[in-house]
Design a protein around this motif. Sequence first.
Motif, short mmCIF file in Angstrom:
data_model
loop_
_atom_site.label_atom_id
_atom_site.label_comp_id
_atom_site.label_asym_id
_atom_site.label_seq_id
_atom_site.Cartn_x
_atom_site.Cartn_y
_atom_site.Cartn_z
N GLU A 61 0.86 -1.18 0.00
CA GLU A 61 0.00 0.00 0.00
C GLU A 61 0.90 1.23 0.00
O GLU A 61 0.99 1.94 0.99
CB GLU A 61 -0.92 -0.02 1.21
N THR A 120 5.37 -8.61 4.90
CA THR A 120 4.48 -8.95 6.01
C THR A 120 3.55 -7.77 6.31
O THR A 120 3.11 -7.60 7.45
CB THR A 120 5.29 -9.31 7.27
N ALA A 122 0.12 -5.44 6.26
CA ALA A 122 -1.26 -5.80 6.63
C ALA A 122 -2.00 -6.40 5.45
O ALA A 122 -2.77 -7.35 5.61
CB ALA A 122 -1.98 -4.57 7.17
N MET A 123 -1.78 -5.87 4.26
CA MET A 123 -2.48 -6.38 3.08
C MET A 123 -2.09 -7.84 2.80
O MET A 123 -2.95 -8.67 2.54
CB MET A 123 -2.21 -5.51 1.86
N CYS A 124 -0.79 -8.14 2.84
CA CYS A 124 -0.34 -9.52 2.58
C CYS A 124 -0.81 -10.46 3.68
O CYS A 124 -1.19 -11.60 3.41
CB CYS A 124 1.17 -9.59 2.43
N ARG A 125 -0.79 -9.98 4.94
CA ARG A 125 -1.27 -10.82 6.03
C ARG A 125 -2.76 -11.11 5.85
O ARG A 125 -3.21 -12.23 6.04
CB ARG A 125 -1.00 -10.17 7.38
N SER A 126 -3.53 -10.09 5.44
CA SER A 126 -4.96 -10.32 5.24
C SER A 126 -5.21 -11.24 4.05
O SER A 126 -6.12 -12.05 4.06
CB SER A 126 -5.72 -9.00 5.09
N ARG A 127 -4.36 -11.12 2.99
CA ARG A 127 -4.50 -12.02 1.85
C ARG A 127 -4.20 -13.45 2.27
O ARG A 127 -4.85 -14.39 1.80
CB ARG A 127 -3.56 -11.60 0.71
N THR A 128 -3.24 -13.64 3.18
CA THR A 128 -2.91 -14.97 3.68
C THR A 128 -4.09 -15.54 4.47
O THR A 128 -4.48 -16.69 4.28
CB THR A 128 -1.66 -14.92 4.58
N VAL A 129 -4.67 -14.72 5.34
CA VAL A 129 -5.84 -15.16 6.12
C VAL A 129 -6.99 -15.48 5.18
O VAL A 129 -7.66 -16.51 5.32
CB VAL A 129 -6.24 -14.08 7.15
N ASN A 130 -7.22 -14.62 4.18
CA ASN A 130 -8.29 -14.87 3.20
C ASN A 130 -8.05 -16.18 2.45
O ASN A 130 -8.98 -16.93 2.18
CB ASN A 130 -8.43 -13.71 2.23
#
Length: 168
Positions: A61, A120, A122-130
């Motif tokens: 971002e 790591t 927030a966007m990549c972490r949220s993509r991992t969770v998704n």
Amino acid sequence: AEAFAESVPMGMEYISRHEYTLFDLQKLPMIVWFNRFDVEYNGRNGICLFPEVSYLNHSCEPNCEVEIRRNIDGEYRAIVRATKPIKKGEELLIHYLPNNNLPLTRFQKVIRDRWAMECTCAMCRSRTVNAMIMCIFVVIIPFMFVVRAYMAQRTTERRRSMAATGTV
């Protein structure tokens, strides 16, 4: 490293004056690798280095973008443009792979291979969770229904078999 230093004009002179160490010269290829911009020059592939742009770190971002342009004299210029308001003291961030539509695993591999880092944010972490949630809904839950149906069928068959033989 000494052979390299001797092959570079004035290389050993810089080392003898303690301006650069052999370690500095050994780091140089990695510095070039991590900070290069791939360009095309007269139909051939090449690289450009922009020391000022090297200070910009990656974010999925970002608040800036980098554009590499060739001017009328044939020189390459890096243009850094803000993509959103930036507060005084805020770090300038660029996306190392702008406009990519890579799946997360492929994106992470490219970042790891090219820049020796893992994103790591927030966007990549949220993509991992998704991705994990999607895996649960697309793979695990349907698999559980298949196993449950199989077990119910086996139980029904076993009960019929036991009833037919009279061993209830």
